[in-house]
Write a protein that holds these residues in place. Sequence first.
Motif, PDB file in Angstrom:
ATOM      1  N   LEU A 200      14.359 -17.783-100.686  1.00 36.25           N
ATOM      2  CA  LEU A 200      15.516 -18.061-101.527  1.00 36.25           C
ATOM      3  C   LEU A 200      16.233 -19.298-101.022  1.00 36.25           C
ATOM      4  N   ASN A 201      16.800 -20.076-101.958  1.00 35.51           N
ATOM      5  CA  ASN A 201      17.664 -21.181-101.533  1.00 35.51           C
ATOM      6  C   ASN A 201      19.085 -20.647-101.328  1.00 35.51           C
ATOM      7  N   ARG A 202      19.967 -21.510-100.900  1.00 40.37           N
ATOM      8  CA  ARG A 202      21.319 -21.060-100.576  1.00 40.37           C
ATOM      9  C   ARG A 202      22.059 -20.506-101.789  1.00 40.37           C
ATOM     10  N   ALA A 203      21.862 -21.133-102.936  1.00 36.55           N
ATOM     11  CA  ALA A 203      22.534 -20.666-104.152  1.00 36.55           C
ATOM     12  C   ALA A 203      22.031 -19.286-104.553  1.00 36.55           C
ATOM     13  N   GLU A 204      20.719 -19.079-104.458  1.00 34.71           N
ATOM     14  CA  GLU A 204      20.143 -17.779-104.810  1.00 34.71           C
ATOM     15  C   GLU A 204      20.594 -16.699-103.828  1.00 34.71           C
ATOM     16  N   LEU A 205      20.672 -17.060-102.543  1.00 34.62           N
ATOM     17  CA  LEU A 205      21.123 -16.100-101.546  1.00 34.62           C
ATOM     18  C   LEU A 205      22.573 -15.692-101.797  1.00 34.62           C
ATOM     19  N   ALA A 206      23.408 -16.669-102.159  1.00 33.62           N
ATOM     20  CA  ALA A 206      24.806 -16.362-102.454  1.00 33.62           C
ATOM     21  C   ALA A 206      24.911 -15.435-103.665  1.00 33.62           C
ATOM     22  N   GLU A 207      24.059 -15.641-104.661  1.00 27.68           N
ATOM     23  CA  GLU A 207      24.076 -14.794-105.851  1.00 27.68           C
ATOM     24  C   GLU A 207      23.641 -13.368-105.523  1.00 27.68           C
ATOM     25  N   VAL A 208      22.632 -13.239-104.653  1.00 28.80           N
ATOM     26  CA  VAL A 208      22.167 -11.914-104.236  1.00 28.80           C
ATOM     27  C   VAL A 208      23.275 -11.173-103.498  1.00 28.80           C
ATOM     28  N   ASN A 209      23.929 -11.854-102.562  1.00 25.01           N
ATOM     29  CA  ASN A 209      25.035 -11.222-101.828  1.00 25.01           C
ATOM     30  C   ASN A 209      26.171 -10.824-102.763  1.00 25.01           C
ATOM     31  N   LYS A 210      26.450 -11.683-103.716  1.00 24.31           N
ATOM     32  CA  LYS A 210      27.531 -11.404-104.664  1.00 24.31           C
ATOM     33  C   LYS A 210      27.211 -10.168-105.496  1.00 24.31           C
ATOM     34  N   ARG A 211      25.967 -10.056-105.927  1.00 17.75           N
ATOM     35  CA  ARG A 211      25.580  -8.915-106.760  1.00 17.75           C
ATOM     36  C   ARG A 211      25.617  -7.609-105.960  1.00 17.75           C
ATOM     37  N   LEU A 212      25.167  -7.658-104.729  1.00 20.42           N
ATOM     38  CA  LEU A 212      25.186  -6.451-103.896  1.00 20.42           C
ATOM     39  C   LEU A 212      26.609  -6.035-103.567  1.00 20.42           C
ATOM     40  N   GLN A 213      27.487  -7.003-103.324  1.00 19.35           N
ATOM     41  CA  GLN A 213      28.884  -6.682-103.053  1.00 19.35           C
ATOM     42  C   GLN A 213      29.561  -6.079-104.274  1.00 19.35           C
ATOM     43  N   ALA A 214      29.178  -6.566-105.458  1.00 20.48           N
ATOM     44  CA  ALA A 214      29.757  -6.035-106.688  1.00 20.48           C
ATOM     45  C   ALA A 214      29.336  -4.588-106.922  1.00 20.48           C
TER      46      ALA A 214
END
Length: 239
Positions: A200-214
């Motif tokens: 994953l690139n940084r943007a994709e990793l941030a999106e994954v973390n955001k979705r899991l936190q949500a």
Amino acid sequence: MARKKTDAPTDGGQQKKPKKVRWYHQIHQVYKLTVQHDPATRWWLLGSFLGVIALSVGLGFLFNQVVYLIIIGLPFALLTVMFILARRAERVQYGLIDGQPGASRAVLGTIRRGWSFPEDPVLIDPKTQDVVFRGVGRPGVVLITEGPAKRVVRLVEKEEKRMKRILPGVPVTVIQVGHEEGQVPVSKLVRTVQKLKPRLNRAELAEVNKRLQALGQVKLPIPKGIDPMRARPDRKGMR
């Protein structure tokens, strides 16, 4: 009438400051703990020190610079001793927590960059205390299991399917911690996780973390002892 002085301390004297722990005190503590659980350490340290000094003496005779090469070799001998002490201390510390519930999370807590591992497991079997921890990094989602291989498979499959449904296209890697065939010992867990290739690139990793936190995380009934003292290897002592 002269005024009496009242600035004398009334608490029986000033409180003593806590004694500062020096770096050599820490090294001595690490040495004592390591030798207590691994007596062969003292011979490894002595042998390595004498070995480097002997090499320096040999090179000194060869180049007719004995004193000079001994002086040069002394710091290298000390560095060698410190390196061996650090490695053997690390092995002892892993051995002390190996097999305890929560040991894998305690070890993974030493990874400072590129990964995030929540303190609490995502799945627990209250009867057997088999657990599944989840981490997120550029290689994707990694699920760390603790428990017998056959028994923990059924537990982790549920979370693996859930992650693939919630995060389609994101790699999900399962790592079983233990000493059975196909499992990874606690001492090699950090190295195994760090060897995973980035996907994953940084943007994709941030999106994954955001979705899991949500999604949040359901609070699970954690059995006593799941994370013993939230133990982490002493990084200062291993330097």
